[in-house]
Design a protein around this motif. Structure first.
Motif, PDB file in Angstrom:
ATOM      1  N   CYS A   1       0.723  -1.157   0.055  1.00  0.00           N
ATOM      2  CA  CYS A   1      -0.025   0.141  -0.089  1.00  0.00           C
ATOM      3  C   CYS A   1       0.894   1.299   0.100  1.00  0.00           C
ATOM      4  N   CYS A   2       1.912   1.336   0.483  1.00  0.00           N
ATOM      5  CA  CYS A   2       2.906   2.403   0.418  1.00  0.00           C
ATOM      6  C   CYS A   2       3.548   2.431  -0.972  1.00  0.00           C
ATOM      7  N   ARG A   3       2.886   2.041  -2.058  1.00  0.00           N
ATOM      8  CA  ARG A   3       3.420   2.258  -3.440  1.00  0.00           C
ATOM      9  C   ARG A   3       2.029   3.045  -3.997  1.00  0.00           C
ATOM     10  N   LEU A   4       1.244   3.079  -3.322  1.00  0.00           N
ATOM     11  CA  LEU A   4      -0.191   3.809  -3.596  1.00  0.00           C
ATOM     12  C   LEU A   4       0.028   5.392  -3.805  1.00  0.00           C
ATOM     13  N   MET A   5      -0.582   6.035  -4.535  1.00  0.00           N
ATOM     14  CA  MET A   5      -0.807   7.264  -4.610  1.00  0.00           C
ATOM     15  C   MET A   5      -1.868   7.889  -3.260  1.00  0.00           C
ATOM     16  N   VAL A   6      -1.041   8.603  -2.417  1.00  0.00           N
ATOM     17  CA  VAL A   6      -1.692   9.132  -0.948  1.00  0.00           C
ATOM     18  C   VAL A   6      -2.195  10.403  -1.281  1.00  0.00           C
ATOM     19  N   VAL A   7      -3.566  10.800  -1.392  1.00  0.00           N
ATOM     20  CA  VAL A   7      -4.157  11.950  -1.591  1.00  0.00           C
ATOM     21  C   VAL A   7      -4.277  12.537  -0.456  1.00  0.00           C
ATOM     22  N   LEU A   8      -3.534  13.707   0.090  1.00  0.00           N
ATOM     23  CA  LEU A   8      -3.946  14.200   1.559  1.00  0.00           C
ATOM     24  C   LEU A   8      -5.278  15.033   1.506  1.00  0.00           C
ATOM     25  N   GLN A   9      -5.786  15.102   2.737  1.00  0.00           N
ATOM     26  CA  GLN A   9      -6.990  15.834   3.019  1.00  0.00           C
ATOM     27  C   GLN A   9      -6.557  17.002   3.736  1.00  0.00           C
ATOM     28  N   PRO A  10      -7.666  17.930   3.878  1.00  0.00           N
ATOM     29  CA  PRO A  10      -7.176  19.229   4.591  1.00  0.00           C
ATOM     30  C   PRO A  10      -6.907  18.873   6.143  1.00  0.00           C
ATOM     31  N   GLU A  11      -7.582  17.901   6.791  1.00  0.00           N
ATOM     32  CA  GLU A  11      -7.659  17.495   7.959  1.00  0.00           C
ATOM     33  C   GLU A  11      -6.038  16.859   8.245  1.00  0.00           C
TER      34      GLU A  11
ATOM     35  N   VAL B   1       7.730   8.211   0.738  1.00  0.00           N
ATOM     36  CA  VAL B   1       9.039   8.621   1.602  1.00  0.00           C
ATOM     37  C   VAL B   1       8.904   8.536   2.901  1.00  0.00           C
ATOM     38  N   ALA B   2       7.617   8.220   3.606  1.00  0.00           N
ATOM     39  CA  ALA B   2       7.490   8.036   4.786  1.00  0.00           C
ATOM     40  C   ALA B   2       7.949   6.680   5.185  1.00  0.00           C
ATOM     41  N   LEU B   3       8.143   5.761   4.312  1.00  0.00           N
ATOM     42  CA  LEU B   3       8.239   4.430   4.579  1.00  0.00           C
ATOM     43  C   LEU B   3       9.518   4.020   5.245  1.00  0.00           C
ATOM     44  N   ASN B   4       9.689   3.339   6.333  1.00  0.00           N
ATOM     45  CA  ASN B   4      10.919   2.967   6.749  1.00  0.00           C
ATOM     46  C   ASN B   4      11.139   1.701   6.066  1.00  0.00           C
ATOM     47  N   SER B   5      12.165   1.757   5.113  1.00  0.00           N
ATOM     48  CA  SER B   5      12.369   0.444   4.265  1.00  0.00           C
ATOM     49  C   SER B   5      13.108  -0.677   4.870  1.00  0.00           C
ATOM     50  N   ALA B   6      13.849  -0.165   6.104  1.00  0.00           N
ATOM     51  CA  ALA B   6      14.503  -1.190   6.819  1.00  0.00           C
ATOM     52  C   ALA B   6      13.477  -2.057   7.530  1.00  0.00           C
ATOM     53  N   ARG B   7      12.556  -1.454   8.081  1.00  0.00           N
ATOM     54  CA  ARG B   7      11.551  -2.321   8.861  1.00  0.00           C
ATOM     55  C   ARG B   7      10.160  -2.500   8.382  1.00  0.00           C
ATOM     56  N   MET B   8      10.231  -1.818   7.009  1.00  0.00           N
ATOM     57  CA  MET B   8       8.934  -2.112   6.328  1.00  0.00           C
ATOM     58  C   MET B   8       7.580  -1.549   7.026  1.00  0.00           C
ATOM     59  N   ASN B   9       7.782  -0.272   7.806  1.00  0.00           N
ATOM     60  CA  ASN B   9       6.793   0.422   8.404  1.00  0.00           C
ATOM     61  C   ASN B   9       6.627   1.716   8.124  1.00  0.00           C
ATOM     62  N   CYS B  10       5.567   2.713   8.717  1.00  0.00           N
ATOM     63  CA  CYS B  10       5.442   3.936   8.316  1.00  0.00           C
ATOM     64  C   CYS B  10       6.228   4.741   9.489  1.00  0.00           C
ATOM     65  N   GLY B  11       7.020   5.506   8.996  1.00  0.00           N
ATOM     66  CA  GLY B  11       7.961   6.358   9.895  1.00  0.00           C
ATOM     67  C   GLY B  11       6.968   7.559  10.226  1.00  0.00           C
ATOM     68  N   ILE B  12       5.827   7.728   9.946  1.00  0.00           N
ATOM     69  CA  ILE B  12       5.050   8.802  10.556  1.00  0.00           C
ATOM     70  C   ILE B  12       3.653   8.360  11.049  1.00  0.00           C
ATOM     71  N   TYR B  13       3.654   6.880  11.528  1.00  0.00           N
ATOM     72  CA  TYR B  13       2.492   6.186  11.744  1.00  0.00           C
ATOM     73  C   TYR B  13       1.485   7.188  12.420  1.00  0.00           C
ATOM     74  N   GLU B  14       2.000   7.530  13.414  1.00  0.00           N
ATOM     75  CA  GLU B  14       1.089   8.225  14.790  1.00  0.00           C
ATOM     76  C   GLU B  14       0.280   9.381  13.992  1.00  0.00           C
ATOM     77  N   THR B  15       1.117  10.119  13.086  1.00  0.00           N
ATOM     78  CA  THR B  15       0.474  11.202  12.267  1.00  0.00           C
ATOM     79  C   THR B  15       0.136  10.882  10.839  1.00  0.00           C
ATOM     80  N   ARG B  16       0.007   9.828  10.360  1.00  0.00           N
ATOM     81  CA  ARG B  16      -0.336   9.282   9.001  1.00  0.00           C
ATOM     82  C   ARG B  16      -1.598   9.845   8.345  1.00  0.00           C
ATOM     83  N   PRO B  17      -1.622  10.026   7.019  1.00  0.00           N
ATOM     84  CA  PRO B  17      -2.932  10.609   6.424  1.00  0.00           C
ATOM     85  C   PRO B  17      -3.991   9.877   6.849  1.00  0.00           C
ATOM     86  N   SER B  18      -5.021  10.504   6.823  1.00  0.00           N
ATOM     87  CA  SER B  18      -6.314   9.826   6.701  1.00  0.00           C
ATOM     88  C   SER B  18      -6.723   8.657   6.200  1.00  0.00           C
ATOM     89  N   VAL B  19      -6.353   8.956   4.722  1.00  0.00           N
ATOM     90  CA  VAL B  19      -6.350   7.619   3.788  1.00  0.00           C
ATOM     91  C   VAL B  19      -5.707   6.514   4.402  1.00  0.00           C
TER      92      VAL B  19
END
Length: 94
Positions: A21-31, A58-76
């Motif tokens: 899913c980290c290869r998908l286009m992530v469209v950001l929302q105003p929130e 770019v937020a993906l931590n490729s060594a751990r294969m997880n989100c580097g901004i998980y707590e503040t990740r986009p709403s989508v």
């Protein structure tokens, strides 16, 4: 943990997620409050997460294969359900 180029059989698991899913286009929302250095605007005006030259968010931590901004990740990203129908469909295409 599997590498991004290997295919894990069966259902996705947090301990062995390919983060397809980290290869998908992530469209950001105003929130969404994502740091500017992680976002960009498309010529169409859409505000999106940047992707690296390798195509991954770019937020993906490729060594751990997880989100580097998980707590503040986009709403989508918050609405994306691991092992849900959409997850299974994009994993199958990958």
């Amino acid at each position: 943990m599997t590498s991004p180029t290997s295919r894990a059989p069966g259902a996705a698991r947090c301990s062995a997620c390919e983060a397809v899913c980290c290869r998908l286009m992530v469209v950001l929302q105003p929130e969404d409050h994502i740091p500017d250095h992680l976002t960009t605007y498309l010529p169409t005006g859409l505000h999106v997460m940047k992707r690296g030259e390798d195509g991954w968010c770019v937020a993906l931590n490729s060594a751990r294969m997880n989100c580097g901004i998980y707590e503040t990740r986009p709403s989508v990203c918050r609405r994306f359900v691991m092992n849900g129908p959409y997850c299974k469909a994009i994993r199958a295409e990958y």
